[in-house]
Design a protein around this motif. Structure first.
Motif, PDB file in Angstrom:
ATOM      1  N   HIS A   4       2.544 -13.219  -2.600  1.00 61.39           N
ATOM      2  CA  HIS A   4       3.924 -13.110  -1.917  1.00 61.39           C
ATOM      3  C   HIS A   4       4.233 -11.836  -0.834  1.00 61.39           C
ATOM      4  O   HIS A   4       3.558 -11.147  -0.832  1.00 61.39           O
ATOM      5  CB  HIS A   4       5.011 -12.542  -2.874  1.00 61.39           C
ATOM      6  CG  HIS A   4       6.373 -12.939  -2.802  1.00 61.39           C
ATOM      7  ND1 HIS A   4       7.155 -12.184  -1.931  1.00 61.39           N
ATOM      8  CD2 HIS A   4       7.287 -13.777  -3.279  1.00 61.39           C
ATOM      9  CE1 HIS A   4       8.565 -12.539  -2.056  1.00 61.39           C
ATOM     10  NE2 HIS A   4       8.456 -13.484  -2.872  1.00 61.39           N
ATOM     11  N   SER A   5       5.035 -12.486   0.084  1.00 59.48           N
ATOM     12  CA  SER A   5       4.913 -11.653   1.375  1.00 59.48           C
ATOM     13  C   SER A   5       5.729 -10.472   1.049  1.00 59.48           C
ATOM     14  O   SER A   5       5.461  -9.380   1.963  1.00 59.48           O
ATOM     15  CB  SER A   5       5.690 -12.522   2.633  1.00 59.48           C
ATOM     16  OG  SER A   5       7.163 -12.662   2.134  1.00 59.48           O
ATOM     17  N   ASP A   6       6.460  -9.946   0.119  1.00 64.13           N
ATOM     18  CA  ASP A   6       6.950  -9.084  -0.180  1.00 64.13           C
ATOM     19  C   ASP A   6       6.430  -8.063  -1.187  1.00 64.13           C
ATOM     20  O   ASP A   6       7.257  -7.164  -1.888  1.00 64.13           O
ATOM     21  CB  ASP A   6       8.598  -9.160  -0.788  1.00 64.13           C
ATOM     22  CG  ASP A   6       9.547  -9.582   0.690  1.00 64.13           C
ATOM     23  OD1 ASP A   6       9.220  -9.247   1.894  1.00 64.13           O
ATOM     24  OD2 ASP A   6      10.676 -10.016   0.410  1.00 64.13           O
ATOM     25  N   ARG A   7       5.107  -8.488  -1.552  1.00 58.54           N
ATOM     26  CA  ARG A   7       4.382  -7.592  -2.458  1.00 58.54           C
ATOM     27  C   ARG A   7       4.493  -6.113  -2.588  1.00 58.54           C
ATOM     28  O   ARG A   7       4.095  -5.812  -1.018  1.00 58.54           O
ATOM     29  CB  ARG A   7       3.096  -8.421  -2.865  1.00 58.54           C
ATOM     30  CG  ARG A   7       2.293  -8.232  -1.467  1.00 58.54           C
ATOM     31  CD  ARG A   7       0.734  -9.150  -1.985  1.00 58.54           C
ATOM     32  NE  ARG A   7      -0.120  -8.979  -0.936  1.00 58.54           N
ATOM     33  CZ  ARG A   7       0.068  -9.875   0.174  1.00 58.54           C
ATOM     34  NH1 ARG A   7       0.997 -10.811   0.429  1.00 58.54           N
ATOM     35  NH2 ARG A   7      -0.898  -9.609   0.959  1.00 58.54           N
ATOM     36  N   LEU A   8       4.646  -5.270  -3.250  1.00 55.66           N
ATOM     37  CA  LEU A   8       4.650  -3.987  -3.181  1.00 55.66           C
ATOM     38  C   LEU A   8       5.744  -3.360  -2.456  1.00 55.66           C
ATOM     39  O   LEU A   8       5.862  -2.195  -2.559  1.00 55.66           O
ATOM     40  CB  LEU A   8       3.198  -3.500  -2.489  1.00 55.66           C
ATOM     41  CG  LEU A   8       2.146  -4.167  -3.279  1.00 55.66           C
ATOM     42  CD1 LEU A   8       0.814  -3.340  -2.539  1.00 55.66           C
ATOM     43  CD2 LEU A   8       2.094  -3.354  -4.753  1.00 55.66           C
ATOM     44  N   PHE A   9       6.697  -4.319  -1.928  1.00 52.17           N
ATOM     45  CA  PHE A   9       7.883  -3.595  -1.385  1.00 52.17           C
ATOM     46  C   PHE A   9       8.917  -3.378  -2.374  1.00 52.17           C
ATOM     47  O   PHE A   9       9.133  -3.907  -3.381  1.00 52.17           O
ATOM     48  CB  PHE A   9       8.438  -4.584  -0.352  1.00 52.17           C
ATOM     49  CG  PHE A   9       7.629  -4.780   1.010  1.00 52.17           C
ATOM     50  CD1 PHE A   9       6.560  -3.637   1.120  1.00 52.17           C
ATOM     51  CD2 PHE A   9       7.842  -5.663   1.849  1.00 52.17           C
ATOM     52  CE1 PHE A   9       5.790  -4.123   2.417  1.00 52.17           C
ATOM     53  CE2 PHE A   9       7.007  -5.982   2.882  1.00 52.17           C
ATOM     54  CZ  PHE A   9       5.715  -5.132   3.189  1.00 52.17           C
ATOM     55  N   ALA A  19      11.264  -1.605   4.748  1.00 54.44           N
ATOM     56  CA  ALA A  19       9.777  -1.566   4.329  1.00 54.44           C
ATOM     57  C   ALA A  19       9.313  -2.734   5.336  1.00 54.44           C
ATOM     58  O   ALA A  19       7.922  -2.811   5.839  1.00 54.44           O
ATOM     59  CB  ALA A  19       9.549  -1.703   3.017  1.00 54.44           C
ATOM     60  N   ARG A  20       9.945  -3.808   5.336  1.00 52.63           N
ATOM     61  CA  ARG A  20       9.438  -5.162   5.898  1.00 52.63           C
ATOM     62  C   ARG A  20       9.049  -4.950   7.496  1.00 52.63           C
ATOM     63  O   ARG A  20       8.129  -5.251   8.071  1.00 52.63           O
ATOM     64  CB  ARG A  20      10.266  -6.388   5.877  1.00 52.63           C
ATOM     65  CG  ARG A  20      10.240  -7.117   4.521  1.00 52.63           C
ATOM     66  CD  ARG A  20      11.426  -8.224   4.585  1.00 52.63           C
ATOM     67  NE  ARG A  20      11.526  -8.764   3.211  1.00 52.63           N
ATOM     68  CZ  ARG A  20      12.436  -9.215   2.874  1.00 52.63           C
ATOM     69  NH1 ARG A  20      14.135  -9.331   3.687  1.00 52.63           N
ATOM     70  NH2 ARG A  20      12.793  -9.785   1.891  1.00 52.63           N
ATOM     71  N   LYS A  21      10.035  -4.354   7.855  1.00 50.10           N
ATOM     72  CA  LYS A  21      10.139  -4.040   9.689  1.00 50.10           C
ATOM     73  C   LYS A  21       9.052  -2.981   9.871  1.00 50.10           C
ATOM     74  O   LYS A  21       8.306  -3.289  10.858  1.00 50.10           O
ATOM     75  CB  LYS A  21      11.465  -3.326   9.826  1.00 50.10           C
ATOM     76  CG  LYS A  21      11.743  -3.424  11.303  1.00 50.10           C
ATOM     77  CD  LYS A  21      13.013  -2.628  11.671  1.00 50.10           C
ATOM     78  CE  LYS A  21      14.400  -3.518  11.333  1.00 50.10           C
ATOM     79  NZ  LYS A  21      15.468  -2.920  11.607  1.00 50.10           N
ATOM     80  N   LEU A  22       8.880  -2.059   8.883  1.00 50.07           N
ATOM     81  CA  LEU A  22       7.747  -1.150   9.137  1.00 50.07           C
ATOM     82  C   LEU A  22       6.354  -1.755   8.999  1.00 50.07           C
ATOM     83  O   LEU A  22       5.475  -1.511   9.828  1.00 50.07           O
ATOM     84  CB  LEU A  22       7.844   0.088   8.309  1.00 50.07           C
ATOM     85  CG  LEU A  22       8.975   1.258   8.390  1.00 50.07           C
ATOM     86  CD1 LEU A  22       9.039   2.176   7.307  1.00 50.07           C
ATOM     87  CD2 LEU A  22       9.016   1.690   9.702  1.00 50.07           C
ATOM     88  N   ASP A 431       2.352   2.367   1.864  1.00 47.10           N
ATOM     89  CA  ASP A 431       3.042   3.546   2.829  1.00 47.10           C
ATOM     90  C   ASP A 431       4.516   3.218   3.450  1.00 47.10           C
ATOM     91  O   ASP A 431       5.335   4.229   3.715  1.00 47.10           O
ATOM     92  CB  ASP A 431       2.131   4.097   4.006  1.00 47.10           C
ATOM     93  CG  ASP A 431       0.967   5.049   3.531  1.00 47.10           C
ATOM     94  OD1 ASP A 431       1.005   5.736   2.266  1.00 47.10           O
ATOM     95  OD2 ASP A 431      -0.294   4.913   4.039  1.00 47.10           O
ATOM     96  N   CYS A 432       4.391   2.029   3.810  1.00 43.88           N
ATOM     97  CA  CYS A 432       5.825   1.650   4.384  1.00 43.88           C
ATOM     98  C   CYS A 432       6.713   1.285   3.290  1.00 43.88           C
ATOM     99  O   CYS A 432       7.964   1.726   3.815  1.00 43.88           O
ATOM    100  CB  CYS A 432       5.548   0.186   4.956  1.00 43.88           C
ATOM    101  SG  CYS A 432       4.572   0.070   6.586  1.00 43.88           S
ATOM    102  N   ALA A 433       6.478   1.361   2.054  1.00 42.16           N
ATOM    103  CA  ALA A 433       7.497   1.348   1.296  1.00 42.16           C
ATOM    104  C   ALA A 433       7.757   2.705   0.970  1.00 42.16           C
ATOM    105  O   ALA A 433       9.013   2.907   0.715  1.00 42.16           O
ATOM    106  CB  ALA A 433       6.924   0.951  -0.105  1.00 42.16           C
ATOM    107  N   PHE A 434       6.983   3.727   0.967  1.00 38.97           N
ATOM    108  CA  PHE A 434       7.394   5.074   0.884  1.00 38.97           C
ATOM    109  C   PHE A 434       8.415   5.611   1.906  1.00 38.97           C
ATOM    110  O   PHE A 434       9.323   6.305   1.605  1.00 38.97           O
ATOM    111  CB  PHE A 434       6.221   6.078   0.523  1.00 38.97           C
ATOM    112  CG  PHE A 434       6.490   7.604   0.462  1.00 38.97           C
ATOM    113  CD1 PHE A 434       6.933   7.910  -0.991  1.00 38.97           C
ATOM    114  CD2 PHE A 434       6.227   8.324   1.348  1.00 38.97           C
ATOM    115  CE1 PHE A 434       6.911   9.225  -0.896  1.00 38.97           C
ATOM    116  CE2 PHE A 434       6.599   9.773   1.209  1.00 38.97           C
ATOM    117  CZ  PHE A 434       6.784  10.188   0.068  1.00 38.97           C
ATOM    118  N   LEU A 435       7.759   5.105   3.191  1.00 43.03           N
ATOM    119  CA  LEU A 435       8.563   5.649   4.379  1.00 43.03           C
ATOM    120  C   LEU A 435       9.839   4.901   4.216  1.00 43.03           C
ATOM    121  O   LEU A 435      10.910   5.570   4.803  1.00 43.03           O
ATOM    122  CB  LEU A 435       7.834   5.239   5.679  1.00 43.03           C
ATOM    123  CG  LEU A 435       6.510   6.045   5.727  1.00 43.03           C
ATOM    124  CD1 LEU A 435       5.793   5.345   7.037  1.00 43.03           C
ATOM    125  CD2 LEU A 435       6.897   7.498   6.285  1.00 43.03           C
ATOM    126  N   ALA A 436       9.927   3.540   3.788  1.00 44.67           N
ATOM    127  CA  ALA A 436      11.341   3.085   3.901  1.00 44.67           C
ATOM    128  C   ALA A 436      12.367   3.484   2.631  1.00 44.67           C
ATOM    129  O   ALA A 436      13.430   3.807   3.100  1.00 44.67           O
ATOM    130  CB  ALA A 436      11.134   1.631   3.405  1.00 44.67           C
TER     131      ALA A 436
END
Length: 467
Positions: A4-9, A19-22, A431-436
């Motif tokens: 899935h393209s959104d896995r872990l988000f 998160a996607r954008k990052l 990391d992107c999820a955390f930053l988001a």
């Protein structure tokens, strides 16, 4: 099977969109793999990988430990016995055994990495089961015979800018020499792992030190001879691109002994009569000696402590090291590192990256230490914690005290070459999820998060390892 393209988000729609954008800004960045255990002969000889079992099952200690825990023997998996005893030799049967137990990996990082390899590298969309095992084997085996699946071609396909292997001081680095002499542009460097010659409890220690002397042409009679031989080998490794040393000690203990005590202790350990306490003191002193050598040659020092190696004695006796029987132990850093840090922790010529398998030390010890000493950085979530939740806990516990810039990005630390893109992808997503989350909570600007995402995915590792 699909990824899935959104896995872990994050599940929250607003935070997920951030998160996607990052992630889109960093997903295609080159891979910097500054610490790992891939075999340099793969890239030197550039020959086809043998078969799916030899490539994806037998070298992977995560796979071995899970299967062993559920009653699958090493013999069934084709792992060679040290005594030459009978084991399964048919790779298809090994693969079938693995496929029958693939369900065991549900929810684990191994499942995520392996599915990524099956889907992204080999184009498989059918789930791996006991029924599909033969089809998987045939498809992967067929791919491995194609030029685009040779090690150098995969290196380039994975967008790897650099990979570091890890070798003993006794290694002649012939494979690195072959790579250097070739016209291939891939950058494969070595790292200096001196455990066999600085740990008195490493099997064959005295013979290893004797061989060190033979390799360097130095007759090792005194502690000074010994240090000179190590300096020479470090210099040799630098010729093949080494920018770091690596130390897998049981603890993080360091010492700063007097000259007389160091020489006396060396005589004891080289004579084979060291007690466990003396062996620990010698390892501790040698960490300080390695740090002092780094002041001169610039090699970054990595410390990977806190693992009880080869916990299963019968397994070690029968099959040797790295068969999934290593267990994390509680590790102390504040008192342990103080002698070394008081000697060189503020010296701008020195850089040290410390890892841990004891997550309780993150916020209590490692983050405050790295948040003070200029030479000290905290390595990424490692080994048992190289997982989505482990990465999340790492960022949550390290960042508020040490910040992001006293960490060093991500390294995959793996023998499983084909899983490297998967591991870096997981790290970038987490990391992107955390930053988001920080952006969504108005604790960080989106422009800052974009810069941080790039730093954590690429720049910090490159700078920390002097690449």
């Amino acid at each position: 099977m699909s990824l899935h393209s959104d896995r872990l988000f994050p599940a929250d729609p607003h935070t997920r969109e951030i998160a996607r954008k990052l992630y889109q800004s960093v997903k295609a960045l080159p891979i910097i793999s500054p610490h790992g255990h891939t075999d340099p002969s793969w890239f030197a000889n550039n020959e086809p990988f043998e078969n799916p079992a030899a490539l994806l099952v037998q070298p992977d200690h995560y796979v071995l430990r899970m299967l062993f825990s559920q009653g699958v023997s090493m013999e069934e998996l084709g792992i060679k016995r040290k005594d030459g005893g009978a084991v399964e030799t048919d790779p298809r049967k090994v693969w079938q055994r693995f496929a029958e137990h693939y369900y065991l990996f549900r929810g684990t990082p191994s499942r995520m990495w392996l599915d990524h390899v099956f889907f992204e590298v080999f184009g498989l969309t059918e789930a791996l089961t006991k029924e599909s095992a033969d089809r998987y084997f045939d498809h992967i085996q067929g791919c491995l015979q194609k030029p685009e699946f040779l090690p150098r071609a995969l290196f380039e396909r994975f967008n790897i800018e650099l990979i570091a292997t890890t070798e003993s001081p006794l290694d002649d680095l012939r494979h690195h020499q072959t790579i250097q002499n070739s016209d291939w542009k891939g950058r494969v460097i070595t790292a200096f792992r001196p455990d066999p010659v600085i740990d008195p409890e490493f099997e064959g220690f005295a013979d290893n030190v004797k061989k060190l002397g033979e390799i360097t042409g130095i007759e090792i009679k005194t502690f000074d001879d010994y240090l000179n031989a190590l300096r020479q080998r470090r210099d040799y490794f630098k010729r093949f691109g080494a920018t770091s040393t690596d130390h897998g000690h049981p603890t993080a203990k360091t010492e700063d002994l007097s000259s007389e005590d160091k020489h006396q202790l060396f005589s004891v350990v080289i004579g084979g009569s060291a007690t466990p306490e003396q062996a620990e003191t010698f390892r501790a002193q040698m960490l300080t000696e390695m740090a002092l050598m780094s002041l001169d040659d610039g090699l970054v020092m990595q410390l990977h402590p806190g693992c009880y190696r080869n916990h299963n004695e019968d397994l070690f006796t029968a099959f040797g090291r790295d068969k999934g029987a290593d267990i994390p132990v509680q590790t102390e850093y504040v008192q342990a590192l103080r002698p070394l840090l008081n000697k060189v922790g503020s010296d701008p010529r020195f850089s040290m990256i410390v890892f841990t398998l004891d997550e309780t030390s993150y916020s209590r010890e490692l983050a405050p230490l790295a948040g003070h000493y200029p030479a000290l950085k905290v390595g990424p979530a490692w080994w048992f914690h190289d997982s989505p939740e482990g990465m999340r806990r790492y960022r949550e516990q390290i960042t508020e005290t040490a910040g992001f810039y006293n960490t060093v990005g991500f390294n995959d630390d793996t023998r499983a070459f084909l899983s490297i893109p998967a591991r870096h992808d997981v790290a970038r997503r987490m990391d992107c999820a955390f930053l988001a989350q920080l952006v969504a909570e108005h604790r960080l600007g989106e422009d800052e998060a974009m810069e941080l995402a790039h730093d954590l995915s690429y720049r910090l590792a490159k700078e920390a390892y002097k690449l």
